[in-house]
Design an enzyme around this catalytic site. Structure first.
Site, mmCIF file in Angstrom:
data_model
loop_
_atom_site.group_PDB
_atom_site.id
_atom_site.type_symbol
_atom_site.label_atom_id
_atom_site.label_comp_id
_atom_site.label_asym_id
_atom_site.label_seq_id
_atom_site.Cartn_x
_atom_site.Cartn_y
_atom_site.Cartn_z
ATOM 1 C CG ASN A 1 -9.103 9.457 6.711
ATOM 2 O OD1 ASN A 1 -8.533 10.008 5.972
ATOM 3 N ND2 ASN A 1 -8.233 8.660 7.835
ATOM 4 C CE1 TYR B 1 -10.008 0.400 7.265
ATOM 5 C CE2 TYR B 1 -10.510 0.787 9.635
ATOM 6 C CZ TYR B 1 -9.762 1.113 8.600
ATOM 7 O OH TYR B 1 -8.635 1.719 8.543
ATOM 8 C CE LYS C 1 -6.997 -1.854 8.914
ATOM 9 N NZ LYS C 1 -5.904 -1.888 8.287
ATOM 10 N N GLY D 1 0.803 -1.052 0.016
ATOM 11 C CA GLY D 1 -0.119 0.031 -0.137
ATOM 12 C C GLY D 1 0.844 1.235 0.164
ATOM 13 C CB SER E 1 -7.688 0.997 12.409
ATOM 14 O OG SER E 1 -8.365 1.932 12.863
HETATM 15 P P1 NDP Z 1 -5.048 5.041 1.373
HETATM 16 O O1 NDP Z 1 -6.239 4.793 0.691
HETATM 17 O O2 NDP Z 1 -4.073 6.610 0.982
HETATM 18 O O3 NDP Z 1 -3.764 4.002 0.954
HETATM 19 C C1 NDP Z 1 -4.186 2.637 0.851
HETATM 20 C C2 NDP Z 1 -3.280 1.961 0.224
HETATM 21 O O4 NDP Z 1 -3.595 0.494 0.126
HETATM 22 C C3 NDP Z 1 -3.047 2.599 -1.315
HETATM 23 O O5 NDP Z 1 -1.707 2.595 -1.456
HETATM 24 C C4 NDP Z 1 -3.611 1.243 -2.052
HETATM 25 O O6 NDP Z 1 -2.686 1.123 -3.388
HETATM 26 C C5 NDP Z 1 -3.195 0.137 -1.292
HETATM 27 N N1 NDP Z 1 -4.091 -1.087 -1.709
HETATM 28 C C6 NDP Z 1 -5.542 -1.036 -1.385
HETATM 29 N N2 NDP Z 1 -5.971 -2.307 -1.892
HETATM 30 C C7 NDP Z 1 -4.959 -2.902 -2.299
HETATM 31 C C8 NDP Z 1 -4.812 -4.184 -2.931
HETATM 32 N N3 NDP Z 1 -5.796 -4.926 -3.386
HETATM 33 N N4 NDP Z 1 -3.358 -4.627 -3.118
HETATM 34 C C9 NDP Z 1 -2.598 -3.778 -2.969
HETATM 35 N N5 NDP Z 1 -2.424 -2.502 -2.620
HETATM 36 C C10 NDP Z 1 -3.870 -2.184 -2.099
HETATM 37 O O7 NDP Z 1 -5.173 5.043 2.856
HETATM 38 P P2 NDP Z 1 -4.015 5.125 3.902
HETATM 39 O O8 NDP Z 1 -2.852 5.408 3.878
HETATM 40 O O9 NDP Z 1 -4.868 5.870 4.971
HETATM 41 O O10 NDP Z 1 -4.153 3.649 4.730
HETATM 42 C C11 NDP Z 1 -3.306 2.832 4.986
HETATM 43 C C12 NDP Z 1 -3.796 1.899 5.991
HETATM 44 O O11 NDP Z 1 -3.606 2.353 7.256
HETATM 45 C C13 NDP Z 1 -4.726 1.065 5.857
HETATM 46 O O12 NDP Z 1 -4.570 -0.394 6.207
HETATM 47 C C14 NDP Z 1 -5.643 1.712 6.668
HETATM 48 O O13 NDP Z 1 -6.763 0.858 7.268
HETATM 49 C C15 NDP Z 1 -4.715 1.921 7.712
HETATM 50 N N6 NDP Z 1 -5.220 3.016 8.786
HETATM 51 C C16 NDP Z 1 -5.457 4.390 8.189
HETATM 52 C C17 NDP Z 1 -5.800 5.455 9.112
HETATM 53 C C18 NDP Z 1 -6.089 6.849 8.506
HETATM 54 O O14 NDP Z 1 -6.677 7.565 9.425
HETATM 55 N N7 NDP Z 1 -5.713 7.096 7.291
HETATM 56 C C19 NDP Z 1 -6.422 5.073 10.571
HETATM 57 C C20 NDP Z 1 -6.179 3.875 10.956
HETATM 58 C C21 NDP Z 1 -5.346 2.984 9.929
HETATM 59 P P3 NDP Z 1 -3.507 0.810 -4.969
HETATM 60 O O15 NDP Z 1 -4.716 1.421 -4.792
HETATM 61 O O16 NDP Z 1 -2.371 1.709 -5.648
HETATM 62 O O17 NDP Z 1 -3.250 -0.442 -4.807
#
Ligand code: NDP
Length: 254
Positions: free
Chosen positions: A196, A158, A162, A15, A145
């Site tokens: 978000n 979700y 988590k 990600g 999370s």
């Molecule tokens: P973003 O939406 O900015 O990033 C999510 C990332 O996950 C992207 O890089 C996306 O890349 C990747 N992703 C999604 N589905 C797939 C898949 N099937 N295969 C590979 N990569 C995937 O979200 P965040 O950076 O905020 O979230 C990152 C993590 O942090 C998540 O697990 C989220 O649940 C967790 N989190 C975030 C919080 C927040 O407030 N932001 C709070 C708590 C936890 P691509 O689409 O290019 O594949």
């Protein structure tokens, strides 16, 4: 010696094409790690790799869909072929979908569990297999999370995914301890990213920030300390833990 130093270590961050993953890849690279940056949007990974290279870091873009076991296997293999033996894996890829409460046939339920739990498990397994094979220990950091610790009625799938990831972290820590591999999780509070930003900027988001003890939502760099601690030798006696980084939000959740 700086115990947070990651010079020469190989890391995989899933990600990494946006948000927290992109930031964590930069942080690990700055600490000296060679970082495989993985996600589906490879164009974004290439831009990030160029940015890291411009700061004398090393990053390798790797196409990855965490819901596809073959893609996961190929990503770990590519990381090891190009960069060397895997020592750190940040299991960060995740999604948050609009959910319909109480409907287990909801496609959002299946998609969320497939990515945030099954996908995380596939990545964990592939990374741990690689680390075990090299017999040099290692560190797996799962990105959970606060919603896995305190449930939300708005996003039950979700939250469930988590919560299960926190439990999986503990099981894997028990299993891998004898192999010198540490498994931990970070539970971030709300940090504004693509995941978000609409919600955090809504009236509900504005009300929510008042319940954060430190008075603001997080920024990606607020996770740096936890990440470097768990990924590096500084955290060498820490395993099975979930480190909450939320500015005190869970103290007064709801
Ligand atoms: P973003 O939406 O900015 O990033 C999510 C990332 O996950 C992207 O890089 C996306 O890349 C990747 N992703 C999604 N589905 C797939 C898949 N099937 N295969 C590979 N990569 C995937 O979200 P965040 O950076 O905020 O979230 C990152 C993590 O942090 C998540 O697990 C989220 O649940 C967790 N989190 C975030 C919080 C927040 O407030 N932001 C709070 C708590 C936890 P691509 O689409 O290019 O594949």
């Amino acid at each position: 010696m700086n115990p947070f130093d990651l010079a020469g270590k190989v890391a995989l961050v899933t990600g990494a094409s946006s948000g927290l993953g992109a930031h964590m890849a930069r942080t690990l690279a700055r600490a000296g790690a060679k970082v495989a940056i993985a996600a589906r949007r490879v164009d974004r990974l290439e831009a990030l790799a160029a940015e890291i290279a411009a700061q004398d870091g090393r990053a390798l873009p790797v196409a990855l869909d965490v819901t596809d076991p073959h893609s996961v296997a190929r990503a770990v293999e590519a990381a090891e072929t190009e960069l060397g033996a895997l020592a750190i894996c940040v299991n960060n890829a995740g999604i948050a979908r609009k959910e319909r409460i109480g409907d287990l046939d909801d496609p959002a339920w299946r998609e969320t569990l497939a990515t945030n739990l099954d996908g995380a498990n596939l990545v964990a397994r592939a990374a741990l297999n690689a680390m075990r094979k090299h017999a040099h220990g290692g560190s797996l950091v799962n990105v959970a999370s606060i919603l896995g610790l305190r449930p939300s009625p708005r996003v039950p799938a979700y939250s469930a995914a988590k919560a299960a990831l926190v439990s999986l972290t503990q099981s894997l820590a028990l299993a891998e301890g004898p192999n010198g591999i540490r498994v931990n999780a970070i539970a971030p509070g709300y940090v504004e990213t693509d995941l978000n930003s609409a919600f955090l900027r809504s009236p509900t988001g504005a009300r929510m920030v008042e319940r954060v003890a430190l008075g603001r939502f997080g920024r990606p760099e607020d996770l740096d300390g936890a990440l470097l601690l768990l990924a590096s030798d500084a955290g060498r006696y820490i395993t099975g833990t979930t480190l909450v980084v939320d500015g005190g939000h869970t103290l007064s959740f709801l």
